[in-house]
Write an enzyme that holds these catalytic residues in place. Structure first.
Site, short mmCIF file in Angstrom:
data_model
loop_
_atom_site.label_atom_id
_atom_site.label_comp_id
_atom_site.label_asym_id
_atom_site.label_seq_id
_atom_site.Cartn_x
_atom_site.Cartn_y
_atom_site.Cartn_z
N SER A 1 7.72 63.92 27.11
CA SER A 1 7.32 65.14 26.44
C SER A 1 8.58 65.98 26.24
O SER A 1 9.23 66.34 27.22
CB SER A 1 6.30 65.86 27.34
OG SER A 1 6.05 67.16 26.85
N LYS B 1 6.73 62.59 22.58
CA LYS B 1 5.83 63.72 22.26
C LYS B 1 6.71 64.94 22.03
O LYS B 1 7.57 65.26 22.85
CB LYS B 1 4.87 63.92 23.43
CG LYS B 1 4.14 65.26 23.45
CD LYS B 1 3.03 65.23 24.49
CE LYS B 1 3.02 66.50 25.33
NZ LYS B 1 1.94 66.49 26.34
N LYS C 1 6.83 69.01 21.48
CA LYS C 1 6.12 70.28 21.53
C LYS C 1 6.28 70.93 20.16
O LYS C 1 7.36 70.88 19.56
CB LYS C 1 6.72 71.19 22.62
CG LYS C 1 6.46 70.68 24.02
CD LYS C 1 4.99 70.82 24.39
CE LYS C 1 4.74 70.33 25.81
NZ LYS C 1 3.33 70.46 26.18
N ASP D 1 2.31 68.15 20.47
CA ASP D 1 1.46 68.93 21.38
C ASP D 1 1.68 70.41 21.10
O ASP D 1 2.79 70.92 21.25
CB ASP D 1 1.83 68.62 22.84
CG ASP D 1 0.93 69.35 23.85
OD1 ASP D 1 0.00 70.05 23.43
OD2 ASP D 1 1.19 69.19 25.06
N GLU E 1 -2.08 67.06 19.73
CA GLU E 1 -2.69 67.49 20.99
C GLU E 1 -2.93 69.00 20.99
O GLU E 1 -2.01 69.77 20.69
CB GLU E 1 -1.74 67.08 22.14
CG GLU E 1 -2.25 67.42 23.53
CD GLU E 1 -1.26 66.96 24.63
OE1 GLU E 1 -0.32 66.19 24.31
OE2 GLU E 1 -1.43 67.38 25.78
N ASP F 1 -6.31 68.60 25.63
CA ASP F 1 -5.69 68.74 26.96
C ASP F 1 -6.34 69.95 27.62
O ASP F 1 -7.35 69.83 28.35
CB ASP F 1 -4.17 68.88 26.78
CG ASP F 1 -3.41 69.22 28.06
OD1 ASP F 1 -4.05 69.38 29.11
OD2 ASP F 1 -2.16 69.36 28.02
N LYS G 1 -5.36 65.09 33.18
CA LYS G 1 -4.39 65.62 34.15
C LYS G 1 -5.14 65.89 35.45
O LYS G 1 -6.13 66.64 35.44
CB LYS G 1 -3.78 66.94 33.66
CG LYS G 1 -2.78 66.78 32.54
CD LYS G 1 -2.16 68.11 32.18
CE LYS G 1 -1.20 67.93 31.02
NZ LYS G 1 -0.76 69.23 30.46
N GLY H 1 0.99 65.30 32.28
CA GLY H 1 1.68 65.74 33.48
C GLY H 1 1.98 67.22 33.41
O GLY H 1 1.80 67.87 32.37
O1 OSB Z 1 0.67 70.45 27.65
O2 OSB Z 1 1.21 68.55 28.43
C1 OSB Z 1 1.35 69.79 28.41
C2 OSB Z 1 4.21 70.74 30.78
C3 OSB Z 1 3.79 71.99 31.20
C4 OSB Z 1 2.63 72.52 30.68
C5 OSB Z 1 1.87 71.78 29.76
C6 OSB Z 1 2.27 70.52 29.35
C7 OSB Z 1 3.48 70.02 29.85
C8 OSB Z 1 4.06 68.75 29.43
C9 OSB Z 1 4.94 68.04 30.41
O3 OSB Z 1 3.94 68.31 28.32
C10 OSB Z 1 4.57 66.63 30.64
C11 OSB Z 1 5.32 66.09 31.85
O4 OSB Z 1 4.94 66.37 33.00
O5 OSB Z 1 6.29 65.37 31.62
MG MG Z 2 -0.57 69.18 26.50
#
Ligand code: OSB
Ligand code: MG
Length: 376
Positions: free
Chosen positions: A138, A164, A166, A191, A219, A244, A268, A296
């Site tokens: 991510s 992925k 953001k 995401d 996402e 999510d 999660k 995660g």
């Molecule tokens: O939306 O998946 C998410 C990290 C913090 C808060 C929300 C998210 C995330 C990640 C990190 O995308 C995923 C990871 O732990 O590598």
């Molecule tokens: Mg997410």
């Protein structure tokens, strides 16, 4: 076999991030997670991790709310109370509303104790079958598209199996197009962490523009409670919609599936409040033919090990966000360290329970605060 927790130690542990992480709502350079150390009456120690974000943006919990809920509510509900299975331990705390991240921290420790008592790994106990989990990464929002391309190149080079990105309004089509152009063959998804609004024509146009980019999924574009908004978008786009933040329980999942709001689900352990509800969400999705993958929260090795155990269930058919911890931290608090090889992360099996050894000296050197809780 009965387990009684007689002492719970909470440690607020800070680890610096190797690379700053920015999402649609916030920016981080270090992570503060609460490590839960639960001692049973026979002296066995079980570990859990509360991976709540520091501030209440991803969800309404925060590190401080988790500290309060764990120390003032959850710990007193379980200390000195015998249980046979972690689901029974979770039932002791049923009357507490919400607070899933706090709950997950204690739940993991109960499963770790249970696994050690049974001499089995967490993965085996939940019915997991995979020995290695396909891992993606991510990637946060970067200051420039070039900086993002550097990050993508690095992680594709490390062997990760999907990327992925953001995104948020204003950081969507341009970075996606640039990454697609530079890496035409990669598995790619975005995401939005609730950054768009279903009642904004501009936002809908931006999301629709992503539809021909060959994304595996989009996402959580809209607010957590906007299931109808997600259902409308899912009907409009060819790209699958993944939820999510919205999926906080098996009951919400059932509603989302009924409405057609989720083509894919991100599971999660933290967001769902523990292993039991995570397995339940997996089971419902599998029966409904809805693919799932393991998300995660930048977990340290304890939470990462729990994620990997759950991700070994057969319904996890899409690459996870559970990368090696070296993507985030110079030194993790567990051994052996969790690492990806050619984009595959082994499910920990070095010992019963969570399957990893926790280095207590690293917890002591990296903690900002701790508290020991006992019955009464
Ligand atoms: O939306 O998946 C998410 C990290 C913090 C808060 C929300 C998210 C995330 C990640 C990190 O995308 C995923 C990871 O732990 O590598
Ligand atoms: Mg997410």
């Amino acid at each position: 076999m009965t387990i009684t927790i007689t002492e719970i130690e909470l440690s607020l542990v800070r680890l610096d991030l190797i690379h700053e992480f920015e999402t649609s709502s916030h920016r981080k350079s270090h992570l503060d997670h609460i490590v839960v150390r639960a001692t049973a009456s026979d002296g066995t120690v079980g570990w859990g991790e509360c991976a709540s974000p520091s501030d209440p943006y991803y969800c309404s919990e925060s590190t401080e709310s988790c500290w309060y809920v764990l120390s003032e509510h959850l710990a007193p509900m379980v200390l000195g109370r015998p249980w046979e299975h972690p689901d029974d331990a979770a039932a002791l705390t049923d009357r507490l509303s919400g607070n899933h991240f706090a709950r997950a921290g204690l739940d993991m420790a109960c499963w770790d104790l249970y696994g050690q008592a049974r001499g089995e790994t967490l993965a085996t106990l939940v019915g997991g079958t995979a020995e290695r989990i396909s891992a993606g990464v991510s990637l946060g929002i970067e200051p420039t598209v070039d900086a993002l391309l550097d990050q993508v190149a690095r992680h594709v080079g490390d062997g990760y199996r999907r990327i992925k990105l953001k995104c948020r309004p204003g950081w969507d089509l341009e970075p996606v197009r640039a990454v697609r152009a530079a890496f035409p063959g990669i598995a790619l998804q975005v995401d939005a962490n609730t950054g768009y609004r279903a009642d904004s024509a501009e936002h809908l146009a931006a999301l629709t523009a992503l539809d021909d980019q060959g994304l595996l999924m989009i996402e959580q574009p809209f607010a957590e409670d906007d299931l109808l908004g997600h259902a409308g978008l899912a009907a409009r786009l060819d790209t699958p919609i993944c939820l999510d933040e919205s999926i906080t329980s098996p009951a919400v999942l059932a509603t989302a599936l009924h409405l057609g709001a989720a083509d894919i689900v991100n599971i999660k352990v933290s967001r769902l409040g523990g292993i039991g509800p995570s397995v339940a969400v997996h089971d419902v999705c599998r029966a409904a033919g809805v693919p799932v993958w393991c998300g995660g929260m930048h977990e340290f090795g304890i939470g990462r090990a729990a994620n990997l155990a759950v991700a070994s269930l057969p319904g996890f058919t899409l690459p996870s966000d559970v990368s090696g911890s070296d993507k985030y931290y110079r030194q993790d608090i567990v051994t052996p360290p969790i690492r990806a090889t050619e984009g595959l992360v082994p499910v920990p099996d070095a010992r019963p329970g969570l399957g990893v050894h926790v280095d207590e000296s690293l917890i002591r050197t990296n903690r900002l605060r701790h508290a020991v809780l006992k019955e009464g």
